[in-house]
Write a protein that holds these residues in place. Structure first.
Motif, mmCIF file in Angstrom:
data_model
loop_
_atom_site.group_PDB
_atom_site.id
_atom_site.type_symbol
_atom_site.label_atom_id
_atom_site.label_comp_id
_atom_site.label_asym_id
_atom_site.label_seq_id
_atom_site.Cartn_x
_atom_site.Cartn_y
_atom_site.Cartn_z
ATOM 1 N N THR A 99 0.887 -1.177 -0.028
ATOM 2 C CA THR A 99 0.005 -0.018 -0.250
ATOM 3 C C THR A 99 0.835 1.418 0.055
ATOM 4 O OG1 THR A 99 -1.645 -1.123 1.416
ATOM 5 C CG2 THR A 99 -2.033 1.487 1.246
ATOM 6 N N LEU A 100 1.759 1.219 0.797
ATOM 7 C CA LEU A 100 2.958 2.599 0.811
ATOM 8 C C LEU A 100 3.585 2.475 -0.654
ATOM 9 C CD1 LEU A 100 4.296 2.244 4.385
ATOM 10 C CD2 LEU A 100 2.282 3.529 3.713
ATOM 11 N N TRP A 101 3.987 1.523 -0.994
ATOM 12 C CA TRP A 101 4.485 1.839 -2.514
ATOM 13 C C TRP A 101 3.710 2.214 -3.684
ATOM 14 C CZ3 TRP A 101 9.479 0.621 -3.716
ATOM 15 C CH2 TRP A 101 9.855 0.641 -5.079
ATOM 16 N N ALA A 102 2.365 2.128 -3.161
ATOM 17 C CA ALA A 102 1.401 2.714 -4.301
ATOM 18 C C ALA A 102 1.352 4.365 -3.875
ATOM 19 C CB ALA A 102 0.177 2.195 -3.963
ATOM 20 N N LEU A 103 2.091 4.933 -3.155
ATOM 21 C CA LEU A 103 2.226 6.349 -3.179
ATOM 22 C C LEU A 103 2.895 6.888 -4.358
ATOM 23 C CD1 LEU A 103 3.579 7.103 0.368
ATOM 24 C CD2 LEU A 103 1.844 8.344 -0.836
ATOM 25 N N GLY A 104 4.003 5.932 -5.106
ATOM 26 C CA GLY A 104 4.444 6.282 -6.109
ATOM 27 C C GLY A 104 3.789 6.530 -7.470
ATOM 28 N N ASP A 105 2.345 5.776 -7.383
ATOM 29 C CA ASP A 105 1.514 5.757 -8.548
ATOM 30 C C ASP A 105 0.452 6.796 -8.661
ATOM 31 O OD1 ASP A 105 2.864 3.522 -9.320
ATOM 32 O OD2 ASP A 105 1.781 1.903 -8.001
ATOM 33 N N LEU A 106 0.440 7.689 -7.370
ATOM 34 C CA LEU A 106 -0.663 8.580 -7.309
ATOM 35 C C LEU A 106 -0.523 9.738 -7.965
ATOM 36 C CD1 LEU A 106 -1.656 8.350 -3.223
ATOM 37 C CD2 LEU A 106 -2.569 7.246 -5.258
ATOM 38 N N LEU A 125 -4.828 5.661 -1.461
ATOM 39 C CA LEU A 125 -3.838 4.611 -1.260
ATOM 40 C C LEU A 125 -4.602 3.354 -1.584
ATOM 41 C CD1 LEU A 125 -1.508 6.048 1.450
ATOM 42 C CD2 LEU A 125 -0.951 5.322 -1.037
ATOM 43 N N ARG A 126 -5.619 3.158 -1.043
ATOM 44 C CA ARG A 126 -6.413 1.650 -0.911
ATOM 45 C C ARG A 126 -6.561 1.508 -2.222
ATOM 46 N NH1 ARG A 126 -8.659 3.927 3.894
ATOM 47 N NH2 ARG A 126 -7.689 2.791 5.971
ATOM 48 N N ARG A 127 -7.525 2.443 -2.918
ATOM 49 C CA ARG A 127 -7.757 2.093 -4.424
ATOM 50 C C ARG A 127 -6.432 1.863 -5.352
ATOM 51 N NH1 ARG A 127 -11.499 6.430 -3.333
ATOM 52 N NH2 ARG A 127 -10.163 8.037 -4.213
ATOM 53 N N ALA A 128 -5.316 2.676 -5.030
ATOM 54 C CA ALA A 128 -4.329 2.256 -5.736
ATOM 55 C C ALA A 128 -3.667 1.040 -5.743
ATOM 56 C CB ALA A 128 -3.215 3.487 -5.541
ATOM 57 N N ALA A 129 -3.838 0.179 -4.335
ATOM 58 C CA ALA A 129 -3.248 -0.970 -4.243
ATOM 59 C C ALA A 129 -4.388 -1.772 -3.877
ATOM 60 C CB ALA A 129 -2.251 -0.861 -2.981
ATOM 61 N N PRO A 130 -5.372 -2.098 -4.662
ATOM 62 C CA PRO A 130 -6.678 -2.906 -4.186
ATOM 63 C C PRO A 130 -6.394 -4.433 -3.836
ATOM 64 C CG PRO A 130 -6.803 -2.799 -6.594
ATOM 65 C CD PRO A 130 -5.708 -2.077 -5.984
ATOM 66 N N ASP A 131 -5.492 -4.791 -4.041
ATOM 67 C CA ASP A 131 -5.097 -6.177 -3.360
ATOM 68 C C ASP A 131 -4.608 -6.610 -2.502
ATOM 69 O OD1 ASP A 131 -6.889 -7.106 -5.917
ATOM 70 O OD2 ASP A 131 -5.255 -7.247 -7.165
ATOM 71 N N ALA A 132 -3.902 -5.303 -2.001
ATOM 72 C CA ALA A 132 -2.885 -5.486 -0.878
ATOM 73 C C ALA A 132 -3.427 -6.297 0.305
ATOM 74 C CB ALA A 132 -2.449 -4.047 -0.579
ATOM 75 N N ALA A 133 -4.432 -6.093 0.583
ATOM 76 C CA ALA A 133 -4.946 -6.631 1.825
ATOM 77 C C ALA A 133 -6.023 -7.662 1.965
ATOM 78 C CB ALA A 133 -5.764 -5.431 2.780
ATOM 79 N N ARG A 134 -6.213 -8.303 0.354
ATOM 80 C CA ARG A 134 -7.282 -9.160 0.278
ATOM 81 C C ARG A 134 -6.988 -10.505 1.044
ATOM 82 N NH1 ARG A 134 -8.661 -9.739 -5.850
ATOM 83 N NH2 ARG A 134 -9.362 -7.777 -5.332
ATOM 84 N N GLU A 135 -5.747 -10.852 1.280
ATOM 85 C CA GLU A 135 -5.484 -11.992 2.080
ATOM 86 C C GLU A 135 -5.577 -11.951 3.566
ATOM 87 O OE1 GLU A 135 -5.428 -14.897 0.389
ATOM 88 O OE2 GLU A 135 -5.470 -13.531 -1.470
ATOM 89 N N ASP A 139 -9.307 -9.035 11.735
ATOM 90 C CA ASP A 139 -8.318 -8.256 12.714
ATOM 91 C C ASP A 139 -7.202 -7.678 11.908
ATOM 92 O OD1 ASP A 139 -10.051 -8.411 14.773
ATOM 93 O OD2 ASP A 139 -8.901 -9.961 15.431
ATOM 94 N N GLY A 140 -6.484 -8.431 11.020
ATOM 95 C CA GLY A 140 -5.651 -8.074 10.110
ATOM 96 C C GLY A 140 -5.783 -7.148 9.215
ATOM 97 N N ALA A 141 -6.860 -7.184 8.718
ATOM 98 C CA ALA A 141 -7.490 -5.990 7.756
ATOM 99 C C ALA A 141 -7.920 -4.694 8.551
ATOM 100 C CB ALA A 141 -8.742 -6.545 7.080
ATOM 101 N N GLU A 142 -8.353 -4.767 9.638
ATOM 102 C CA GLU A 142 -8.410 -3.613 10.617
ATOM 103 C C GLU A 142 -7.197 -2.801 10.931
ATOM 104 O OE1 GLU A 142 -11.394 -2.103 14.261
ATOM 105 O OE2 GLU A 142 -11.279 -4.355 13.699
ATOM 106 N N LEU A 143 -6.181 -3.854 11.354
ATOM 107 C CA LEU A 143 -4.787 -3.388 11.779
ATOM 108 C C LEU A 143 -4.385 -2.630 10.527
ATOM 109 C CD1 LEU A 143 -2.464 -2.844 13.652
ATOM 110 C CD2 LEU A 143 -1.675 -5.162 12.916
ATOM 111 N N HIS A 144 -4.348 -3.049 9.296
ATOM 112 C CA HIS A 144 -3.635 -2.398 8.008
ATOM 113 C C HIS A 144 -4.503 -1.215 7.892
ATOM 114 C CE1 HIS A 144 -4.121 -1.819 3.591
ATOM 115 N NE2 HIS A 144 -2.843 -2.073 4.023
ATOM 116 N N SER A 145 -5.651 -1.261 7.918
ATOM 117 C CA SER A 145 -6.801 -0.018 7.958
ATOM 118 C C SER A 145 -6.037 1.077 8.930
ATOM 119 C CB SER A 145 -8.034 -0.131 8.068
ATOM 120 O OG SER A 145 -8.758 0.933 7.727
#
Length: 870
Positions: A99-106, A125-135, A139-145
């Motif tokens: 997700t942070l790497w997607a900063l370079g694509d904004l 950022l979430r839209r730029a890396a839509p698959d980052a948190a898919r797995e 709780d993991g998704a909430e921590l990522h958010s």
């Protein structure tokens, strides 16, 4: 997972430097060029100024995750818990680095006016890396958010600090970071290094506190196979508080009643006033459990998280004064009191980590309340940094009783019509969960009772607090849809329900071999209540209770032949539903109101009206005297009222005035009264109902609707007196007040108009809108709206230019309901919406947004709207 705990761990002074490594500083004058810069050009792992690669970005993500899952030093309970399992750290790190790497694509621009906000950047950022948190798991998704939101905030904060950058959101972003810093600092200060012994005991104490106070008795839920208590989580009805302004305060629109957690937010010393049954004890019980569990609402998390709650009912030590910290737990009969490490409570207080909940100042004898106040003053000075919440009946202590000691005064507001409806619905849902025999009739009972409290004035006047609401629900169901009229009849019916029908409805036999009729039970309970009244006690030793019964049993043969005093005592305790043993060796009534009612019955039966007159100047005798008037025969009632009016040796002027006003308050309770006595009461008190202060005007509302007949004609007074009369009349939550207030509606005084507008929620919405709101001059006047019905009523009146949001709304409801949109000029948020203010763009003429002081700063306010923080 508690996001507030995660945010507390992500201290800005640690997270800020990590996030800044992702960014570069633009060259001199970069923001002075004609076109704004894009985020993609300002990251340190893209472009010509590249200093980081994917491996370094992942290391930064790993450090952020490590900070988020590592407890703060000294944390206990939920604060020590990991938000995700250890084997999920890697997955969250991978997702965050992508997700942070997607900063370079904004392709987003960073302009000088910083229209971009942290929340919007996080969404991009979430839209730029839509698959980052898919797995990730839940709780993991909430921590990522949470981590993405935090990173976005620090990224924008970095841009606002660049030379040449002029940002609208710089103040807002820095305030947010400051609040995080403050939260971390507050938690760290509350969690100093402690011995293992202290930490272990504290953890056990928190668990025990949550268990011991996790249920409460809601009157009326003990019939037809219902439980004797309700889980606090289901039973707690969000109580509302309203500020008690200083005696001299006046002017401007009053702050509306708001949920207790919002009213208490940010306050360290509070005195909460509330009438009998209003929920004072329930509020403190809820605070103790929520703090012990670490499950606090957002408004209270920063102030209370990590604190150690001490719930101290004054009735337990009314005659001995507040115990020393080391004796706190023993005084409230905590089972593990002896296991506490020596000096533990004192260390908690000296560290400023305690939540002191002191319940029921009115339970202390009047001659000991000043000593209690001095002890509170000494302790707040000796133990700074703690939170103190004290409760009392309104008349037990004077206005501003603790103000000089830094306490803010709040009042528990009477339940509004919406609150009453919500309580009735919740009560019937809880009853239905027990699968009773009358399950099929519960929906009918609920509908008819909701209709009855709406259209029956007397019933609506009674159902203004949780105790009375619960009693009304139980009686309505018990009597299959029939309700008695009046307070006396209501209590008589409640006694019948508890003492005569309770065991029969629950299919309980005489397990103790005793089968007492209703009347002997009442007679015996009255003896206990009368002893408590005479001795100024709200509880008594078990031995004294048994001895009192022994003295009176010979005169009650139905009881005497069925058991000895000890057996009769145990029967009353276990079978009446009115007595309880709050601690080993002590007994009290389940609620003070029942004690007062039974004590009044005993006094009237003994013809001991001299006892009542000797104590009529004491606040704790007020309800007893009012109930005695309702129970007395006409000649006794007349003698009692005349006695209240008569001069009495040794009574101070203020006490004599109090006795006369009490007589006026009692008139409405008399079932039959000589007209001459009624006229005499009014003659004696007519000149006393011209209040000269705001506090005096508010206190007159205690008399009830009868005072409306005694107030001077509104047309004959000055604006200053009209304001005080408006305060008195709006303190009477009865629709009868509308007729009197109609005489004030044409006043041009801002104070009078603001008082009338602010009282709307106390009365029938449509009628008050039609007879009061529609006639108020809208010039410079804020009109409060607390629900969609009031918003619709204002819409029908053509809208108003100044509005105060005094209740819970969604943004969609406000955009749809505030009509015409171009008519809104000023908006006052007295209730948080929890949303960005960008929606205000829907109101083209909006000039000013006011924010009540207890609310956090707002974000996203459209350009051109002035923000005023009150």
């Amino acid at each position: 997972m508690d996001p507030m705990i995660i945010m507390a761990r992500l201290a800005p002074k640690v997270v800020g430097p990590l996030v800044r490594k992702l960014l570069v500083r633009p060259g001199p004058g970069a923001f002075l060029v004609g076109r704004p810069l894009r985020i993609a050009r300002l990251v340190s792992f893209r472009g010509e100024q590249r200093t980081l690669g994917e491996r370094e970005v992942r290391r930064i993500a790993a450090k952020l995750v490590e900070r988020a899952v590592t407890p703060l030093p000294g944390a206990t309970g939920p604060a020590r818990e990991r938000p995700v399992a250890p084997d999920e750290d890697r997955a969250v790190t991978d997702a965050l680095s992508r997700t942070l790497w997607a900063l370079g694509d904004l392709d987003t621009e960073i302009a000088q006016d910083a229209r971009l906000e942290a929340g919007e950047l996080a969404r991009q950022l979430r839209r730029a890396a839509p698959d980052a948190a898919r797995e990730l798991t839940g709780d993991g998704a909430e921590l990522h958010s949470v981590l993405v939101d935090t990173a976005a905030l620090h990224i924008l904060n970095h841009f606002t600090q660049l030379t040449g950058f002029v940002a609208r959101t710089v103040v807002e972003n820095r305030r947010t970071l400051g609040r995080i810093d403050d939260t971390v600092g507050a938690l760290a200060a509350r969690l100093p290094s402690r011995s293992a012994e202290d930490a272990a005991f504290e953890a056990q104490y928190a668990l025990d506190t949550a268990v011991l106070h996790s249920h409460l008795t809601i009157f009326g839920l003990d019939l037809v196979h219902s439980p004797d208590s309700w889980p606090l989580d289901a039973a707690y009805l969000g109580l509302r508080c309203e500020p008690e302004p200083p005696a001299a305060d006046r002017g401007g629109a009053p702050e509306p009643a708001v949920p207790a957690e919002h009213a208490l937010s940010g306050l360290c010393r509070v005195l909460v006033r509330g009438v009998a049954g209003s929920g004072k004890t329930t509020l403190l019980q809820w605070l103790a459990v929520a703090t012990a569990r670490g499950e606090l609402p957002p408004a209270l998390r920063r102030a209370l998280y990590g604190r150690v709650p001490f719930l101290l009912p004054v009735r337990r030590f009314a005659h001995h004064g507040l115990p020393s910290p080391g004796a706190f737990l023993a005084a409230v009969c905590y089972p593990g009191a002896e296991a506490q490490p020596p000096g533990w409570a004192d260390r908690v207080l000296r560290a400023g980590r305690a939540l002191l909940l002191i319940d029921g100042v009115d339970e202390a004898p009047e001659d000991r309340r000043e000593a209690l106040r001095r002890k509170l003053r000494d302790w707040t000075a000796l133990y700074p940094g703690n939170v103190w919440i004290v409760t009392s009946r309104p008349s037990a202590v004077r206005a501003d009783w603790l103000t000089a000691d830094g306490f803010t005064e709040l009042s528990l507001a009477p339940m509004s019509r919406e609150d009453i409806a919500a309580f009735i619905q919740r009560w019937h849902r809880a009853a239905a969960q027990q699968a009773p025999d009358d399950m099929d009739r519960l929906p009918h009972y609920e509908r008819t009772l909701l209709n009855a409290v709406r259209i029956t004035r007397d019933l609506g006047r009674l159902a203004t607090n949780p105790l009375m609401c619960g009693m009304i629900c139980a009686l309505h169901r018990d009597r299959r849809g029939y309700l008695p009229n009046g307070r006396k009849e209501l209590y008589e019916a409640a006694l019948s329900m508890l003492l005569e029908r309770r065991d029969r409805e629950r299919a309980m036999g005489t397990t103790d071999g005793i089968d007492l009729p209703r009347q002997p039970k009442i007679q015996l309970l009255q003896k206990l209540a009368h002893w408590m009244l005479v001795n100024g006690r709200s509880e008594m030793d078990r031995e004294i209770a048994v001895d009192t019964l022994a003295q009176h049993l010979p005169a009650i043969p139905d009881a005497a032949r069925q058991g000895d005093p000890e057996e009769i005592y145990r029967h009353l305790l276990n079978r009446t539903g009115l007595l309880r043993e709050p601690a080993p060796g002590t007994v009290d009534f389940v609620h003070r109101t029942f004690q007062d009612f039974l004590a009044a019955r005993a006094t009237v039966q003994r013809h001991d009206f001299g006892l009542l007159l000797n104590h009529a100047h004491l606040s704790e005798w007020e309800d007893v005297i009012r109930m005695a008037v309702a129970l007395a025969r006409p000649d006794e009632c007349a003698a009692l009222l005349n006695g209240l009016l008569a001069p009495r040796p040794g009574i101070r002027a203020a006490e004599a005035r109090h006795r006369k006003l009490l007589a006026a308050a009692c008139v409405g309770h008399a079932a039959e009264l000589d007209p001459e006595v009624r006229h005499r009461v009014r003659r004696f008190t007519r000149d006393m109902v011209r209040p000269s202060t705001v506090a005096g005007a508010r206190a007159l509302g205690w008399i009830g609707p009868i005072v409306l007949e005694m107030l001077p004609e509104p047309a004959e007074v000055s604006d200053d007196e009209a304001y005080l009369l408006a305060v008195t009349a709006t303190s009477i939550a009865d629709d009868m007040a509308i007729d009197y207030l109609a005489g004030l509606r044409k006043r041009t005084s801002p104070d009078v108009r603001a008082q009338l507008a602010g009282a709307w929620r106390r009365y029938d919405t449509a009628r008050y809108a039609r007879e009061i709101i529609a006639h108020l001059d809208p010039d410079e006047l804020f009109f409060p709206v607390a629900d969609t019905e009031e918003l619709h009523a204002l819409r029908e009146l053509g809208g108003r230019p100044y509005l105060q949001i005094a209740g819970e709304f969604t943004v969609a409801e406000l955009i749809d309901g505030i009509v015409p949109a171009d008519g809104l000029v000023r908006l006052w948020l007295a209730y948080g919406l929890g949303a960005s203010m960008a929606w205000l763009a829907a109101f083209p003429r909006l000039e000013e947004l006011r924010i009540s002081g207890r609310l956090p700063p707002v974000t996203g306010v459209p350009e051109g709207i002035r923000v005023v923080e009150l």
